[in-house]
Enzyme design. Structure first.
Site, PDB file in Angstrom:
ATOM      1  N   HIS A 468       0.847  -1.182   0.032  1.00 45.51           N
ATOM      2  CA  HIS A 468       0.038  -0.061   0.135  1.00 45.51           C
ATOM      3  C   HIS A 468       0.863   1.216  -0.105  1.00 45.51           C
ATOM      4  CE1 HIS A 468      -3.897   2.112   1.160  1.00 45.51           C
ATOM      5  NE2 HIS A 468      -2.785   3.146   1.541  1.00 45.51           N
ATOM      6  N   GLU A 469       1.767   1.551   1.020  1.00 42.04           N
ATOM      7  CA  GLU A 469       2.482   2.400   0.912  1.00 42.04           C
ATOM      8  C   GLU A 469       3.562   2.544  -0.238  1.00 42.04           C
ATOM      9  OE1 GLU A 469       1.906   4.635   3.130  1.00 42.04           O
ATOM     10  OE2 GLU A 469       0.547   3.609   4.146  1.00 42.04           O
ATOM     11  N   HIS A 472       1.747   4.561  -2.814  1.00 45.63           N
ATOM     12  CA  HIS A 472       1.841   5.830  -2.770  1.00 45.63           C
ATOM     13  C   HIS A 472       3.230   6.364  -3.141  1.00 45.63           C
ATOM     14  CE1 HIS A 472      -2.088   6.597  -0.867  1.00 45.63           C
ATOM     15  NE2 HIS A 472      -1.716   5.833   0.382  1.00 45.63           N
ATOM     16  N   HIS A 475       3.457   6.577  -6.850  1.00 48.62           N
ATOM     17  CA  HIS A 475       2.754   7.670  -7.236  1.00 48.62           C
ATOM     18  C   HIS A 475       3.518   8.943  -7.443  1.00 48.62           C
ATOM     19  CE1 HIS A 475      -1.713   9.606  -7.432  1.00 48.62           C
ATOM     20  NE2 HIS A 475      -0.877   9.760  -8.612  1.00 48.62           N
TER      21      HIS A 475
END
Ligand SMILES: [Zn+2]
Length: 690
Positions: A468-469, A472, A475
């Protein structure tokens, strides 16, 4: 510059100089940078000439970035190296920095300059990205009331202040009401079913007050184990009722949130009308990806219609189990968590401990980097830079030999590190008249470290968190935008910002991917199929019921802020409750008792930032699942969903563009159509059996 030599916080030439930066550097560096920004703003706003991008926005960005980067390092150290000297240095400057940012947001002369540039002949010659940046700057000023006529400004200010006070009061009432109720148990037999750790905590709570027996409270770590495990049905019923009626007229009248809700809704409505909107939901959606309340409601109705049959099935299954196995002929609301936990254990339980043996850290990192390499054809190479702890690693990402960005990886818990997991920017990509930089990210987790000479092992939840991290992080790092305000995660609509992160989580549920990223710590065997099947079944346990619950909250929130007329002053709580009943009749499968007072504790929308925005959770989940489905479709034809062509398209259309264009345009450019809810339903096991 000599400045930088003297104060390493002011050295922006490379990576932050963690080895040299000391708490004593903070105050002079930050104060100097704030002064520099203030002086610049004063000079630029005093200049009577029409502002230009290069003469106005560019220097503003540059000065802002220097302050943002230096303060970012201080904030980062406060989070990952929280020793007293750093905490003191951070807290000493926090009020000053907050004051500075508040002052910029309310600076009308600055607003006039942005407006003048927007209305100048230069505007038409700017790139669409720069036009978008200017429009967003004006939008943010406008939503803070900057464009209101002077005689309306004091009232607008009053509304803002009263709203903050009411929000704070709402939280305080809820907290006080939560703390006001306790269940005392003196006979140990009354604890039947409750796990040892919860009993011990209850005993300690009683002891702290010098009393015998066990004290259970309405705080989650005490309340939840009672509802899930206590065999005493009466105890569950009492706790449930106390919890459900917190901060309402059914308890201490001084802690009743009902009148506050009515007042908050009226103020939001007034604010919306002053700004020229029909209702508060419209205001809330202005900076979001969703366009109109009607569009969001359509989305929620669609998902509800599809999820409700599965929720009904979940409930039937639970009722049948409760009747047959637990002797509960009618399933009351205070039985739901209890029966669900028994059913989950009977059907789907596996031990986290067992799964953990298959996820040693080096294998997981190889797996993660392997997924990224396969999707985006980039290299992730170990690199060197000063860090804040010897345990921290540093990597560079290259594409065909060319540097894309860097990231720090700080995986293990330490006593000086704040809890949780997060991604933060150390530096953002930009390329303009005053220079260029590649992006740098911090990836921080709190996983257990290695013990006894063996590598650390992760639970599957840990692995999901890491992916998940990292989503980010990608991105932020794979952005191709040159403008600071919209590069990486900057300027991305907040109901779309979780797309890349939740997207990455999907890979952790793929059999093929898991085969490549698991190796039993002792035997080296990959994850066995039988264990994998149990993990999937447990993941989807009661997903229908959970989905309609989230939809109930989302619809209630949105309709409350778009349909309920609050123009005549405070809204009577009866009307709020009636609306909730209406929503429940449409989507809920388990209707709570009439005395249930859910709105009185809905802090997300009355005391948090989620008003007319609660839907964002489901919205982003739909986007990420639908995006992932493109990889499943590509994989069906190729044997692996790690398809580089689809990866390249995801990079180009979603990750690379960041906030430089509307998230919906990016999604459509990637997927070739509007988002659909089907993939999320399928990933949650909500598919009709043929
Ligand atoms: Zn996230």
């Amino acid at each position: 510059m000599n400045d930088a030599v003297a104060n390493p916080l002011l050295d922006f030439s490379g990576m932050p100089r963690f080895a040299d930066i000391k708490p004593a550097h903070v105050e002079p560096a930050i104060r100097g940078l704030i002064d520099e920004n203030r002086a610049l703003i004063e000079r630029l706003t005093a200049d009577p000439a029409t502002p230009t991008w290069d003469g106005f926005v560019s220097p503003m960005d540059e000065a802002g970035e220097r302050l943002g980067r230096a303060w970012g390092v201080v904030g980062h150290l406060h989070s990952v190296f929280d020793v007293p000297e750093w905490r003191e240095a951070y807290n000493a400057m926090l009020p000053e920095i907050s004051r500075f940012y508040a002052e910029v947001g309310q600076n009308l002369a600055l607003f006039q300059k942005y407006k003048a540039l927007h209305d100048s002949s230069e505007f038409a010659t700017l790139s669409p990205v720069r036009q978008r940046i200017l429009e967003h700057a004006l939008r943010d000023f406008r939503l803070s009331g900057a464009e209101l006529p002077d005689d309306q400004k004091p009232r607008f200010q009053e509304i803002q202040e009263e709203q903050s006070q009411l929000a704070a009061k709402f939280s305080e009432n809820l907290l006080d009401a939560t703390n006001a109720h306790a269940e005392w148990i003196t006979d140990e037999a009354g604890l039947a079913g409750i796990p040892d750790d919860a009993r011990q905590a209850a005993r300690a709570a009683a002891e702290a007050e010098g009393k015998e027996g066990w004290k259970f409270t309405l705080q989650m770590p005490s309340y939840l184990p009672v509802l899930q495990y206590a065999d005493d049905r009466e105890l569950r019923a009492r706790m449930y009722r106390a919890y459900a009626t917190r901060a309402s007229e059914l308890g201490n009248p001084e802690l009743d949130n009902g009148p506050l809700i009515g007042r908050i809704l009226a103020l939001r409505d007034e604010e919306a009308r002053m700004l020229g909107y029909r209702n508060f939901a419209e205001v809330s959606l202005v900076p979001k990806m969703a366009d109109t309340p009607e569009q969001v409601l359509g989305f929620l109705h669609d998902l509800a219609a599809k999820a409700k049959p599965f929720a009904e099935k979940d409930l039937e299954e639970l009722k049948a189990f409760a009747r047959a196995e637990l002797g509960l002929d009618t399933l009351e609301p205070w039985d739901v968590a209890y029966a669900s936990e028994k059913l989950r254990q009977a059907r789907y339980a596996y031990s986290d401990q067992e799964v953990k043996q298959y996820f040693p850290e080096p294998k997981v990192l190889d797996g993660l980097f392997g997924v990224i390499r396969a999707l985006y054809r980039v290299d992730i190479l170990p690199d060197e830079a000063p860090t804040w702890d010897p345990d921290v690693r540093f990597f560079r990402i290259e594409k065909e030999g060319e540097l894309v960005g860097h990231f720090y990886l700080d995986l293990h818990a330490r006593s000086t590190k704040r809890g949780g997991a997060w991604m933060d920017s150390a530096r953002s990509r930009h390329r303009n008249t005053w220079g260029s930089d590649t992006p740098v990210a911090y990836l921080v987790c709190n996983f257990p470290g290695p013990v006894g000479g063996k590598p650390a092992t992760f639970t599957h939840d840990d692995v999901l968190t890491l992916f998940h991290e990292c989503g980010h992080g990608l991105h932020h790092l794979l952005t191709q935008v040159d403008e600071l305000a919209v590069s990486g995660i900057h300027g991305v609509e907040w109901d779309a910002v979780e797309l890349p992160s939740q997207f990455m989580e999907n890979f952790c549920w793929e059999w093929d991917v898991l085969q490549g990223m698991t190796a039993h710590i002792d035997t080296g065997e990959p994850l066995p199929r039988a264990l994998y099947d149990k993990m999937i079944a447990a993941k989807n346990f009661q997903s229908g019921m959970q989905t309609v619950r989230q939809l109930e909250f989302s619809m209630f929130d949105l309709r409350l802020h778009s349909e309920l007329d609050a123009s005549a002053g405070p809204v009577p709580i009866e009307r709020v409750m009636a609306l909730l009943d209406e929503v429940r009749r449409e989507v809920a499968v388990m209707i709570p008792p009439a005395w249930h007072r859910f709105p009185h504790s809905f802090s997300h929308i009355f005391a948090g930032g989620y008003a007319a925005g609660y839907y964002s959770y489901k919205w982003a989940e739909v986007l990420s699942a639908d995006a992932f489905e493109a990889f499943e479709e590509a994989g069906a034809g190729r044997g692996s969903l790690l398809d580089p062509e689809t990866g390249e398209r995801f990079w180009r259309e979603i990750l690379a563009v960041g906030g430089s264009r509307p998230a919906l345009d990016s999604f459509k450019a990637f997927r070739g159509r509007e988002p659909r809810v089907d993939a999320l339903l399928r990933h949650s096991g909500m598919v009709a059996q043929a």
